[in-house]
Design a protein around this motif. Structure first.
Motif, PDB file in Angstrom:
ATOM      1  N   PHE A   1       0.828  -1.208   0.000  1.00 45.48           N
ATOM      2  CA  PHE A   1       0.000   0.000   0.000  1.00 45.48           C
ATOM      3  C   PHE A   1       0.864   1.261   0.000  1.00 45.48           C
ATOM      4  O   PHE A   1       0.573   2.226  -0.715  1.00 45.48           O
ATOM      5  CB  PHE A   1      -0.945   0.002   1.194  1.00 45.48           C
ATOM      6  CG  PHE A   1      -2.071  -0.977   1.076  1.00 45.48           C
ATOM      7  CD1 PHE A   1      -3.076  -0.797   0.132  1.00 45.48           C
ATOM      8  CD2 PHE A   1      -2.134  -2.102   1.892  1.00 45.48           C
ATOM      9  CE1 PHE A   1      -4.126  -1.701   0.013  1.00 45.48           C
ATOM     10  CE2 PHE A   1      -3.171  -3.005   1.777  1.00 45.48           C
ATOM     11  CZ  PHE A   1      -4.170  -2.809   0.833  1.00 45.48           C
ATOM     12  N   LEU A   2       1.940   1.262   0.780  1.00 49.05           N
ATOM     13  CA  LEU A   2       2.821   2.428   0.819  1.00 49.05           C
ATOM     14  C   LEU A   2       3.480   2.664  -0.536  1.00 49.05           C
ATOM     15  O   LEU A   2       3.599   3.806  -0.993  1.00 49.05           O
ATOM     16  CB  LEU A   2       3.888   2.248   1.896  1.00 49.05           C
ATOM     17  CG  LEU A   2       3.412   2.296   3.348  1.00 49.05           C
ATOM     18  CD1 LEU A   2       4.567   1.962   4.292  1.00 49.05           C
ATOM     19  CD2 LEU A   2       2.832   3.660   3.702  1.00 49.05           C
ATOM     20  N   ASP A   3       3.901   1.586  -1.189  1.00 51.74           N
ATOM     21  CA  ASP A   3       4.527   1.719  -2.503  1.00 51.74           C
ATOM     22  C   ASP A   3       3.553   2.334  -3.506  1.00 51.74           C
ATOM     23  O   ASP A   3       3.918   3.214  -4.295  1.00 51.74           O
ATOM     24  CB  ASP A   3       4.993   0.357  -3.012  1.00 51.74           C
ATOM     25  CG  ASP A   3       6.236  -0.143  -2.286  1.00 51.74           C
ATOM     26  OD1 ASP A   3       6.886   0.669  -1.593  1.00 51.74           O
ATOM     27  OD2 ASP A   3       6.554  -1.344  -2.411  1.00 51.74           O
ATOM     28  N   LYS A   4       2.319   1.886  -3.480  1.00 50.06           N
ATOM     29  CA  LYS A   4       1.318   2.408  -4.416  1.00 50.06           C
ATOM     30  C   LYS A   4       1.042   3.884  -4.168  1.00 50.06           C
ATOM     31  O   LYS A   4       0.892   4.668  -5.106  1.00 50.06           O
ATOM     32  CB  LYS A   4       0.027   1.595  -4.308  1.00 50.06           C
ATOM     33  CG  LYS A   4       0.128   0.203  -4.904  1.00 50.06           C
ATOM     34  CD  LYS A   4      -1.199  -0.536  -4.801  1.00 50.06           C
ATOM     35  CE  LYS A   4      -1.122  -1.907  -5.452  1.00 50.06           C
ATOM     36  NZ  LYS A   4      -2.406  -2.640  -5.351  1.00 50.06           N
ATOM     37  N   ILE A   5       0.968   4.250  -2.905  1.00 54.05           N
ATOM     38  CA  ILE A   5       0.722   5.656  -2.568  1.00 54.05           C
ATOM     39  C   ILE A   5       1.865   6.524  -3.074  1.00 54.05           C
ATOM     40  O   ILE A   5       1.657   7.537  -3.752  1.00 54.05           O
ATOM     41  CB  ILE A   5       0.563   5.832  -1.044  1.00 54.05           C
ATOM     42  CG1 ILE A   5      -0.719   5.151  -0.553  1.00 54.05           C
ATOM     43  CG2 ILE A   5       0.548   7.318  -0.670  1.00 54.05           C
ATOM     44  CD1 ILE A   5      -0.827   5.052   0.957  1.00 54.05           C
TER      45      ILE A   5
END
Length: 205
Positions: free
Chosen positions: A100-104
């Motif tokens: 999720f952090l990577d996508k954000i």
């Protein structure tokens, strides 16, 4: 009249308690039988922050990939902050934090990001969440709250913290007859996002 409107997107693996956190904060309720979110849904709540009337628009996203909306959606790009939730009783949900952090970070820049370990009312199997998180955040440190949607621990504190941080870096430009407009990105805000702090309350388990 609303002075500021902030859109906050809540991510996390399925069953971590995203919907329950929103329901506890907005309606002060907790449902033992949660309904699965498909796509996105949202609720809002208005509060006073530093003399301003602030409306938080809380966007609940699906945990299962087959129900998730692509990150190219303007729903995400027009956001002001992100909350990534994991379940303190589930290592699997913790591993998903990195995705999720990577996508954000690949989709938007300069947004406030907060990580939440939910279900602190239950016996934890993650012994040291702070150290474990560093394995899945590429060594970056984020704001971390321990919450319980069931008993309300730190839920109000979480959202008030976000509202306060966003208000500090936003300039209200709205009059009674004008649409909402604001700016929220600053170098100071981006730097603060990489600091790791706990809320005043200690974790409850």
């Amino acid at each position: 009249m609303t002075d500021l409107l902030f859109k906050i997107i809540i991510f996390g693996w399925q069953t971590v308690g995203k919907t329950s956190l929103i329901n506890r904060y907005v309606d002060n309720i907790f449902a033992h039988e949660a309904i699965e979110t498909i796509g996105v849904d949202f609720k809002d709540k208005t509060l006073a922050v530093e003399g301003k009337t602030v409306k938080l628009q809380l966007w609940d996203t699906a945990g299962q990939k087959k129900y998730q909306i692509p990150f190219t959606s303007t729903i995400y790009k027009n956001s002001h902050a992100f909350i990534v939730v994991f379940d303190l009783t589930s290592y699997e949900s913790l591993v998903q934090v990195q995705e999720f952090l990577d996508k954000i970070e690949q989709s938007v820049e300069g947004r406030l990001i907060v990580i939440v370990g939910n279900k602190c009312d239950l016996p934890q199997i993650i012994n040291n969440p702070e150290e474990e998180l560093l394995k899945y955040t590429r060594g970056k440190k984020y704001k971390l709250f321990y919450t319980s949607a069931k008993d309300g621990t730190n839920v109000d504190e979480l959202f008030r913290y976000i509202a306060t941080e966003l208000t500090k870096t936003s300039v209200p430009t709205r009059t009674r007859d004008e649409p909402l407009a604001l700016t929220s990105d600053s170098e100071d805000d981006q730097a603060q996002n990489n600091q790791h702090v706990k809320p005043n309350q200690s974790k409850c388990c």
